[in-house]
Design an enzyme around this catalytic site. Structure first.
Site, PDB file in Angstrom:
ATOM      1  CB  THR A  13      71.202  55.430 -27.586  1.00  0.00           C
ATOM      2  OG1 THR A  13      71.643  56.564 -26.817  1.00  0.00           O
ATOM      3  CG2 THR A  13      69.965  55.797 -28.366  1.00  0.00           C
ATOM      4  CB  SER A  42      69.988  59.384 -29.844  1.00  0.00           C
ATOM      5  OG  SER A  42      71.217  58.951 -29.341  1.00  0.00           O
ATOM      6  NE  ARG A 101      76.039  54.868  -8.015  1.00  0.00           N
ATOM      7  CZ  ARG A 101      76.989  54.687  -8.922  1.00  0.00           C
ATOM      8  NH1 ARG A 101      78.261  54.921  -8.615  1.00  0.00           N
ATOM      9  NH2 ARG A 101      76.687  54.260 -10.127  1.00  0.00           N
ATOM     10  CB  CYS A 130      79.146  48.086 -12.060  1.00  0.00           C
ATOM     11  SG  CYS A 130      80.616  49.017 -12.494  1.00  0.00           S
ATOM     12  CD  GLN A 157      86.302  48.390 -12.009  1.00  0.00           C
ATOM     13  OE1 GLN A 157      86.753  48.632 -10.912  1.00  0.00           O
ATOM     14  NE2 GLN A 157      85.454  49.212 -12.611  1.00  0.00           N
ATOM     15  CB  SER A 160      81.275  47.117 -21.670  1.00  0.00           C
ATOM     16  OG  SER A 160      81.393  46.108 -20.689  1.00  0.00           O
ATOM     17  N   GLY A 161      82.523  48.849 -18.997  1.00  0.00           N
ATOM     18  CA  GLY A 161      82.228  49.628 -17.789  1.00  0.00           C
ATOM     19  C   GLY A 161      82.333  51.115 -18.059  1.00  0.00           C
ATOM     20  NE  ARG A 236      87.757  50.985 -17.496  1.00  0.00           N
ATOM     21  CZ  ARG A 236      86.543  51.113 -16.962  1.00  0.00           C
ATOM     22  NH1 ARG A 236      85.758  50.061 -16.789  1.00  0.00           N
ATOM     23  NH2 ARG A 236      86.100  52.289 -16.589  1.00  0.00           N
ATOM     24  CG  HIS A 243      83.426  45.071 -13.906  1.00  0.00           C
ATOM     25  ND1 HIS A 243      83.757  45.357 -15.213  1.00  0.00           N
ATOM     26  CD2 HIS A 243      82.971  46.239 -13.371  1.00  0.00           C
ATOM     27  CE1 HIS A 243      83.490  46.649 -15.451  1.00  0.00           C
ATOM     28  NE2 HIS A 243      83.011  47.197 -14.347  1.00  0.00           N
ATOM     29  CD  GLN A 316      80.503  45.752 -16.965  1.00  0.00           C
ATOM     30  OE1 GLN A 316      80.778  44.577 -17.016  1.00  0.00           O
ATOM     31  NE2 GLN A 316      80.501  46.519 -18.040  1.00  0.00           N
TER      32      GLN A 316
END
Ligand SMILES: NC(=O)c1ccc[n+]([C@@H]2O[C@H](COP(=O)([O-])OP(=O)(O)OC[C@H]3O[C@@H](n4cnc5c(N)ncnc54)[C@H](OP(=O)(O)O)[C@@H]3O)[C@@H](O)[C@H]2O)c1
Length: 347
Positions: A13, A42, A101, A130, A157, A160-161, A236, A243, A316
């Protein structure tokens, strides 16, 4: 008949999750069964896939049974909790969060850069940050010709990042300001509409925030070298989506802008956008919804004979997250790398 796979989207979502859903449909990923997983919040929601409304289920042990591929985009703590369980149940997890990562046992993959790394997975493959994905797609082809010694990056950035709710918050703030009211910041730490602020991730002892250190450490892991010196300043900005990054590259010997332009105009995942006469270069609104990283303003750094400047914009949510993840899934299918997982233990 060609093989099909049972896929689950964890975080279906969210900003990245809904993009994953769209990409699986538009790229016609071979799916036999699709599960949409999110939190208890959700329950009752449904999302459309290939003309069908699919109910969103809360994540649970049971929901992860009989799944071949989990595309996870529900944040780091959710991935830490559920990724190993999914692997134990036989799935391969492609994780968009930062949870795994930098784990040496987990490949960190950008298909245009290091697709070979995917082959060593033990059940989990990490999708890079991203800003890192966008930068590596543009810098790698140049690095192949002359190795990059140093990268200085500054990022711009979009809201929405920070997720779907952050993007909605900026719209509400902008509308409040236009009506003469005080903007309210609940998701982001400060009002972002008509403002900007340095990236709000925790800051280390050297004064670098987490986002900046992700660009440093992840780029080195993806490029397979600790030798490149990298520094970044992440900011930001009140852009809704996509981005932008100003990148300064230093090579051992001069790298002409003409050669760089020629290389980048033939590089996978890159689109050159340069009209010097019209002063038209990549912009977030033109990168929005696009698969490619838009690159332009390639020029000699006048302060250093071996320096090269470039500017890029990339969606991104798409290439910086969902598209990269789907490309990894496509790579696993194409190279037959969806092998049964060796139980994955370390975190
Ligand atoms: N946004 C980007 O540009 C971007 C780029 C690269 C990587 N990422 C990474 O991708 C991940 C998702 O980011 P996003 O921007 O899509 O965030 P988002 O819009 O806030 O969506 C988060 C998703 O995770 C689900 N979720 C949250 N907590 C959960 C829990 N405890 N159990 C199960 N599901 C849970 C949410 O479900 P509910 O709707 O039920 O709350 C929602 O589907 C993050 O790790 C982020 O760092 C994001």
């Amino acid at each position: 008949m060609s093989k099909t796979y049972r896929v689950a989207i964890l975080g279906a979502t969210g900003a990245v999750g809904t993009e994953l859903l769209e990409l699986l449909e538009s790229r016609n990923f071979p799916i036999s069964d699709l599960k949409l997983l999110a939190s208890e919040r959700s329950v009752g929601r449904s999302l459309s896939f290939k003309g069908e409304n699919l109910l969103v289920e809360p994540i649970s042990d049971r929901a992860l049974e009989n799944v071949d591929i989990v595309l996870a985009s529900a944040g780091s703590s959710t991935s830490k909790k559920w990724a190993t369980i999914a692997v134990e149940k036989g799935a391969v997890v492609i994780d968009n969060s930062s949870a795994f990562r930098m784990n040496p046992e987990v490949p960190l993959v950008v298909p245009e850069v290091n697709p070979q790394a995917a082959a060593s997975h033990k059940g989990i493959i990490a999708n890079p940050n991203c800003t890192t994905i966008l930068m590596t797609v543009a810098v790698w082809p140049l690095h192949q010709v002359k190795s990059v010694q140093r990268i200085i990056a500054a990022t711009y950035q979009s809201a929405s990042g920070a997720g779907a709710k952050a993007m909605a918050e900026v719209k509400t703030q902008a509308s409040a300001i236009l009506q003469g009211q005080e903007p309210i910041a609940e998701i982001l730490p400060y009002p972002l509409a008509f403002n900007l602020f340095p990236h709000n991730t925790p800051i280390n002892d050297f004064g670098y925030c987490e986002e900046e250190m992700k660009m440093v450490n992840e780029t080195r892991k993806i490029f397979g070298t600790q030798q490149i010196r990298i520094t970044a300043t992440c900011v930001r900005v009140p852009v809704l989506r996509a981005h932008s990054e100003a990148i300064n590259l230093e090579f051992e010997t001069p790298f002409s802008p003409e050669t760089a332009r020629e290389i980048l105009s033939n590089s996978p995942g890159v689109k050159l956008v340069e009209d010097w006469q019209a002063n038209h270069f990549p912009m977030p609104i033109e990168a929005t919804g696009k698969d490619e990283v838009l690159v332009g303003r390639i020029r000699q750094d006048i302060s250093h004979p071996c320096g090269l400047e470039l500017w890029l914009c990339g969606d991104q949510i798409r290439k910086g997250a969902a598209l990269n993840a789907v490309q990894i899934a496509e790579l696993l299918v194409e190279k037959n790398l969806l092998k049964p997982a060796v139980a994955y233990v370390s975190q």
